[in-house]
Design a protein around this motif. Structure first.
Motif, mmCIF file in Angstrom:
data_model
loop_
_atom_site.group_PDB
_atom_site.id
_atom_site.type_symbol
_atom_site.label_atom_id
_atom_site.label_comp_id
_atom_site.label_asym_id
_atom_site.label_seq_id
_atom_site.Cartn_x
_atom_site.Cartn_y
_atom_site.Cartn_z
ATOM 1 N N SER A 43 0.872 -1.252 0.064
ATOM 2 C CA SER A 43 0.123 0.092 0.141
ATOM 3 C C SER A 43 1.040 1.514 0.075
ATOM 4 C CB SER A 43 -0.970 0.123 1.161
ATOM 5 O OG SER A 43 -0.335 0.112 2.423
ATOM 6 N N GLN A 44 2.076 1.039 0.683
ATOM 7 C CA GLN A 44 3.006 2.339 0.586
ATOM 8 C C GLN A 44 3.606 2.559 -0.697
ATOM 9 O OE1 GLN A 44 5.472 2.798 4.422
ATOM 10 N NE2 GLN A 44 4.474 0.646 5.009
ATOM 11 N N LEU A 45 3.517 1.379 -1.397
ATOM 12 C CA LEU A 45 4.209 1.802 -2.785
ATOM 13 C C LEU A 45 3.291 2.561 -3.517
ATOM 14 C CD1 LEU A 45 5.726 -1.786 -3.401
ATOM 15 C CD2 LEU A 45 7.116 0.326 -2.640
ATOM 16 N N ASN A 46 2.141 2.554 -3.371
ATOM 17 C CA ASN A 46 0.944 3.300 -4.407
ATOM 18 C C ASN A 46 1.357 4.815 -4.520
ATOM 19 O OD1 ASN A 46 -0.541 0.829 -4.864
ATOM 20 N ND2 ASN A 46 -1.745 1.315 -3.088
ATOM 21 N N GLU A 47 2.011 5.444 -3.773
ATOM 22 C CA GLU A 47 2.203 6.789 -3.884
ATOM 23 C C GLU A 47 3.449 7.135 -4.713
ATOM 24 O OE1 GLU A 47 4.134 10.576 -1.355
ATOM 25 O OE2 GLU A 47 3.754 8.668 -0.130
ATOM 26 N N ALA A 48 4.402 6.161 -4.498
ATOM 27 C CA ALA A 48 5.548 6.236 -5.588
ATOM 28 C C ALA A 48 5.140 5.928 -6.982
ATOM 29 C CB ALA A 48 6.667 5.226 -5.063
ATOM 30 N N ARG A 49 4.297 4.820 -7.001
ATOM 31 C CA ARG A 49 3.706 4.287 -8.492
ATOM 32 C C ARG A 49 3.083 5.735 -8.958
ATOM 33 N NH1 ARG A 49 2.094 -0.473 -5.611
ATOM 34 N NH2 ARG A 49 3.625 -2.081 -6.150
ATOM 35 N N ASP A 50 2.109 6.221 -8.450
ATOM 36 C CA ASP A 50 1.349 7.384 -8.765
ATOM 37 C C ASP A 50 2.471 8.370 -9.403
ATOM 38 O OD1 ASP A 50 -1.010 6.195 -8.462
ATOM 39 O OD2 ASP A 50 -1.445 7.304 -6.558
ATOM 40 N N LEU A 51 3.611 8.869 -8.629
ATOM 41 C CA LEU A 51 4.554 9.841 -8.816
ATOM 42 C C LEU A 51 5.139 9.305 -10.039
ATOM 43 C CD1 LEU A 51 5.763 10.426 -5.391
ATOM 44 C CD2 LEU A 51 4.583 12.118 -6.847
ATOM 45 N N LEU A 52 5.661 7.987 -10.368
ATOM 46 C CA LEU A 52 6.386 7.547 -11.351
ATOM 47 C C LEU A 52 5.633 7.567 -12.576
ATOM 48 C CD1 LEU A 52 8.948 6.735 -12.362
ATOM 49 C CD2 LEU A 52 8.360 4.255 -11.614
ATOM 50 N N PHE A 53 4.372 6.912 -12.998
ATOM 51 C CA PHE A 53 3.652 6.456 -13.682
ATOM 52 C C PHE A 53 2.680 7.509 -14.059
ATOM 53 C CE2 PHE A 53 4.675 2.272 -11.936
ATOM 54 C CZ PHE A 53 5.978 1.987 -12.974
ATOM 55 N N ARG A 54 1.998 8.346 -13.198
ATOM 56 C CA ARG A 54 0.754 9.197 -13.615
ATOM 57 C C ARG A 54 1.689 10.594 -13.992
ATOM 58 N NH1 ARG A 54 -4.305 7.691 -9.674
ATOM 59 N NH2 ARG A 54 -4.803 5.552 -10.501
ATOM 60 N N GLU A 55 2.292 11.083 -12.781
ATOM 61 C CA GLU A 55 2.802 12.221 -12.797
ATOM 62 C C GLU A 55 4.018 12.552 -13.607
ATOM 63 O OE1 GLU A 55 2.426 14.370 -9.018
ATOM 64 O OE2 GLU A 55 1.097 12.892 -8.279
ATOM 65 N N ARG A 56 4.757 11.221 -13.949
ATOM 66 C CA ARG A 56 6.129 11.322 -14.462
ATOM 67 C C ARG A 56 7.056 11.958 -13.705
ATOM 68 N NH1 ARG A 56 5.307 7.144 -18.110
ATOM 69 N NH2 ARG A 56 3.571 7.366 -19.137
ATOM 70 N N ALA A 77 10.051 11.095 -11.514
ATOM 71 C CA ALA A 77 10.781 9.751 -11.193
ATOM 72 C C ALA A 77 11.579 10.304 -9.963
ATOM 73 C CB ALA A 77 11.792 9.465 -12.259
ATOM 74 N N PRO A 78 12.290 11.407 -10.034
ATOM 75 C CA PRO A 78 12.984 11.910 -8.709
ATOM 76 C C PRO A 78 12.233 11.791 -7.381
ATOM 77 C CG PRO A 78 13.583 13.386 -10.611
ATOM 78 C CD PRO A 78 12.484 12.433 -10.923
ATOM 79 N N ALA A 79 10.655 12.401 -7.615
ATOM 80 C CA ALA A 79 9.994 12.207 -6.366
ATOM 81 C C ALA A 79 9.708 10.832 -5.995
ATOM 82 C CB ALA A 79 8.784 13.164 -6.686
ATOM 83 N N ALA A 80 9.444 9.957 -7.037
ATOM 84 C CA ALA A 80 8.935 8.603 -6.798
ATOM 85 C C ALA A 80 10.135 8.205 -5.925
ATOM 86 C CB ALA A 80 8.822 7.724 -7.923
ATOM 87 N N GLU A 81 11.513 8.117 -6.494
ATOM 88 C CA GLU A 81 12.763 7.590 -5.699
ATOM 89 C C GLU A 81 12.772 8.116 -4.377
ATOM 90 O OE1 GLU A 81 17.602 7.884 -5.880
ATOM 91 O OE2 GLU A 81 16.271 9.161 -7.611
ATOM 92 N N LYS A 82 12.413 9.738 -3.869
ATOM 93 C CA LYS A 82 12.598 10.046 -2.946
ATOM 94 C C LYS A 82 11.220 9.484 -1.828
ATOM 95 C CE LYS A 82 12.446 14.375 -0.278
ATOM 96 N NZ LYS A 82 12.449 15.824 -0.382
ATOM 97 N N SER A 83 10.137 9.099 -2.210
ATOM 98 C CA SER A 83 9.214 8.599 -1.546
ATOM 99 C C SER A 83 9.637 7.206 -1.250
ATOM 100 C CB SER A 83 7.882 8.694 -2.241
ATOM 101 O OG SER A 83 8.050 7.916 -3.368
ATOM 102 N N LEU A 84 10.404 6.420 -2.201
ATOM 103 C CA LEU A 84 10.646 5.101 -1.845
ATOM 104 C C LEU A 84 11.898 4.941 -0.765
ATOM 105 C CD1 LEU A 84 10.478 3.728 -5.215
ATOM 106 C CD2 LEU A 84 8.896 3.192 -3.399
ATOM 107 N N GLY A 85 12.483 6.136 -0.502
ATOM 108 C CA GLY A 85 13.884 6.024 0.480
ATOM 109 C C GLY A 85 13.673 5.549 1.560
ATOM 110 N N LEU A 142 9.349 -3.706 -3.968
ATOM 111 C CA LEU A 142 10.123 -2.476 -3.774
ATOM 112 C C LEU A 142 11.340 -2.262 -4.767
ATOM 113 C CD1 LEU A 142 10.821 -0.160 -2.117
ATOM 114 C CD2 LEU A 142 11.864 -1.414 -0.449
ATOM 115 N N PHE A 143 12.183 -3.124 -4.772
ATOM 116 C CA PHE A 143 13.238 -3.173 -5.600
ATOM 117 C C PHE A 143 12.951 -2.751 -7.066
ATOM 118 C CE2 PHE A 143 17.198 -4.473 -2.998
ATOM 119 C CZ PHE A 143 16.649 -4.053 -1.880
ATOM 120 N N GLU A 144 11.960 -3.626 -7.471
ATOM 121 C CA GLU A 144 11.840 -3.371 -8.863
ATOM 122 C C GLU A 144 10.983 -2.023 -9.036
ATOM 123 O OE1 GLU A 144 8.992 -6.606 -9.914
ATOM 124 O OE2 GLU A 144 10.950 -8.203 -10.175
ATOM 125 N N LEU A 145 10.364 -1.485 -8.217
ATOM 126 C CA LEU A 145 9.814 0.060 -8.437
ATOM 127 C C LEU A 145 10.912 0.885 -8.465
ATOM 128 C CD1 LEU A 145 7.241 1.761 -9.074
ATOM 129 C CD2 LEU A 145 6.750 1.741 -6.465
#
Length: 244
Positions: free
Chosen positions: A5-18, A20-28, A45-48
């Motif tokens: 469920s915590q990965l969903n925010e990063a997925r949205d940042l990466l795939f919907r909002e394009r 990538a740096p923000a997605a990386e930061k959220s996964l930190g 996690l690692f694949e995302l």
């Protein structure tokens, strides 16, 4: 399940909002806890994170993550995007030892100009467009040209192949190359509303607005409920500048 469920925010940042740096930061924060996760959670996690790094052109870092979770297809894919043939072959040989008909065997043939397999209709549907987009983004022009040389052959397996190629090229801004494949797509599937929608997009991007209207109206004639076409048609006005 909490990790997923915590990965969903990063997925949205990466795939919907394009972003990538923000997605990386959220996964930190999750990466710091990765050792406490199950194998399934760690792989997700690692694949995302790998995709977020790859989107930034950080292929070496991404490949290292994929290797840690034994995703040798993706680690080899990163090597491909770097143009490192030997590393790509080594990674994909591990994939093929488990699945001889994996897409990577056809992908290697496509980018090397030595295709000796016949990919399935679903493999072409699932991979072709993203492969072309990724090769463009990584500036692997030689691989890309080899791949595009097989569009006619791939069309014999999947009639949507030229549409996939044309759409990927158009979305990457390669309008001078996209039109040829979109027209091939129209010839292959003359009753496909989606190809007329993309031809409308292409014509708009090329400033040929009369042609764009024609293509969008043809799309709606075939499929009156095709909302993207009707929405795009509404953006065209009689006062818009136009070239012929």
């Amino acid at each position: 399940m909490a990790v997923f469920s915590q990965l969903n925010e990063a997925r949205d940042l990466l795939f919907r909002e394009r972003k990538a740096p923000a997605a990386e930061k959220s996964l930190g924060p999750l990466m710091k806890q990765a050792k406490s996760f199950s194998a399934e959670e760690q792989r997700a996690l690692f694949e995302l994170m790998g995709l977020a790094l790859r989107a930034q052109g950080r292929f070496v870092e991404a490949a290292e993550l994929y290797t840690q979770v034994h995703d040798y297809y993706q680690s080899g894919y990163c090597a491909m995007l770097q143009g490192k043939t030997q590393a790509m072959q080594q990674a994909w040989s591990r994939v093929l030892s488990q699945r001889q008909n994996h897409w990577c065997v056809s992908l290697y043939g496509l980018i090397s100009g030595q295709l000796r397999t016949v990919p399935t209709i679903f493999q072409i549907r699932n991979h072709m467009e993203s492969d072309i987009a990724n090769l463009i983004a990584a500036n692997r022009v030689e691989y890309l040209e080899n791949y595009l040389n097989y569009v006619d052959f791939l069309t014999q397996v999947n009639l949507e192949a030229p549409k996939f190629a044309g759409r990927a090229l158009m979305n990457a801004g390669w309008l001078d190359r996209a039109g040829k494949y979109l027209l091939q797509g129209q010839k292959a599937l003359p009753n496909d509303p989606e190809i007329y929608f993309h031809l409308g997009q292409y014509s708009m991007a090329s400033k040929h607005l009369k042609e764009a209207r024609l293509m969008l109206n043809q799309c709606l004639l075939i499929s009156p409920t095709y909302r993207p076409a009707s929405d795009l048609l509404e953006t065209l006005t009689d006062h818009s500048p136009e070239t012929h």
